[in-house]
Design a protein around this motif. Sequence first.
Motif, PDB file in Angstrom:
ATOM      1  N   ALA A 146       0.086   4.061   1.226  1.00  0.00           N
ATOM      2  CA  ALA A 146      -0.485   3.862   2.441  1.00  0.00           C
ATOM      3  C   ALA A 146      -1.242   2.479   2.600  1.00  0.00           C
ATOM      4  CB  ALA A 146      -1.194   5.022   3.213  1.00  0.00           C
ATOM      5  N   GLY A 147      -2.007   2.254   1.518  1.00  0.00           N
ATOM      6  CA  GLY A 147      -2.780   1.103   1.629  1.00  0.00           C
ATOM      7  C   GLY A 147      -4.031   1.411   2.010  1.00  0.00           C
ATOM      8  N   TYR A 204      -5.227  -3.221  -2.886  1.00  0.00           N
ATOM      9  CA  TYR A 204      -4.329  -2.282  -1.853  1.00  0.00           C
ATOM     10  C   TYR A 204      -3.197  -2.578  -1.220  1.00  0.00           C
ATOM     11  CZ  TYR A 204      -8.119   1.490  -0.458  1.00  0.00           C
ATOM     12  OH  TYR A 204      -8.937   2.341  -0.514  1.00  0.00           O
ATOM     13  N   THR A 205      -3.359  -3.948  -0.903  1.00  0.00           N
ATOM     14  CA  THR A 205      -1.970  -4.459  -0.443  1.00  0.00           C
ATOM     15  C   THR A 205      -0.893  -4.708  -1.309  1.00  0.00           C
ATOM     16  OG1 THR A 205      -3.287  -5.885   1.180  1.00  0.00           O
ATOM     17  CG2 THR A 205      -1.140  -6.692   0.840  1.00  0.00           C
ATOM     18  N   LEU A 245       4.288  -2.911  -3.936  1.00  0.00           N
ATOM     19  CA  LEU A 245       5.114  -2.698  -5.113  1.00  0.00           C
ATOM     20  C   LEU A 245       5.227  -1.235  -5.265  1.00  0.00           C
ATOM     21  CD1 LEU A 245       3.379  -5.287  -7.376  1.00  0.00           C
ATOM     22  CD2 LEU A 245       5.793  -5.421  -6.157  1.00  0.00           C
ATOM     23  N   GLY A 246       4.746  -0.620  -4.500  1.00  0.00           N
ATOM     24  CA  GLY A 246       4.557   0.761  -4.580  1.00  0.00           C
ATOM     25  C   GLY A 246       4.197   1.556  -5.980  1.00  0.00           C
ATOM     26  N   PHE A 294      -2.771  -0.137  -8.727  1.00  0.00           N
ATOM     27  CA  PHE A 294      -3.989   0.099  -7.911  1.00  0.00           C
ATOM     28  C   PHE A 294      -5.307   0.519  -8.825  1.00  0.00           C
ATOM     29  CE2 PHE A 294      -6.988   2.211  -5.248  1.00  0.00           C
ATOM     30  CZ  PHE A 294      -7.289   1.328  -4.454  1.00  0.00           C
ATOM     31  N   ARG A 295      -4.918   1.647  -9.488  1.00  0.00           N
ATOM     32  CA  ARG A 295      -5.949   2.193 -10.555  1.00  0.00           C
ATOM     33  C   ARG A 295      -6.479   1.126 -11.541  1.00  0.00           C
ATOM     34  NH1 ARG A 295      -6.526   3.516 -15.174  1.00  0.00           N
ATOM     35  NH2 ARG A 295      -4.370   3.212 -15.754  1.00  0.00           N
TER      36      ARG A 295
END
Length: 181
Positions: free
Chosen positions: A99-100, A153-154, A159-160, A165-166
């Motif tokens: 979801a960003g 986030y973006t 890239l799903g 992100f982590r």
Amino acid sequence: METGQPSTRAQIIQAALRCYRRRAIGGTTLRDVAQEAGLRLGNLYYHVKTREELVLAVLDECERELRALLGRLAPLEPRTWLAGYFAWLLEDPAGAADAGCPFGTLAAELRALGDPAAPRAAGIVLAYQDAVATQASAAGIRSSIFLEIQGAYTVARVLGDPELFRRSVEELRDSTLGAEA
């Protein structure tokens, strides 16, 4: 109604927030929200009359979420505040990849749709940015950290990739607060 049970309206708002974060506002109908809330569409209309009313209620919930986060962190000194903020970011990397940013993605979509609620949503993001920048500055850390996180986030959403992100947030945390954070 049992004590502790959310009201039907609150359930609808939470369902809309989940739908908007998962499928975006433009991809979510009131029927989708009713289904997510476990209601018939007519029952949803009893509690929320229009899409616009629902969007404003969702923005109220976003403001509440942000105030709750900032309230939890408020008593902390700046470096500890930032450590708590990074911990919050890392609570749900899969959600971030799906979801960003819980505030920025919604605000960006409202702006893209030309929705009249877009300025209000942008105000939530600005308050969020200001809080992070203020704490970063007080800790002697670059205030651009907020923008770097928004970038994570973006890209993770595009890239799903929750692992991206982590890793990105952990690297930002370690580079700003040190590996001991």
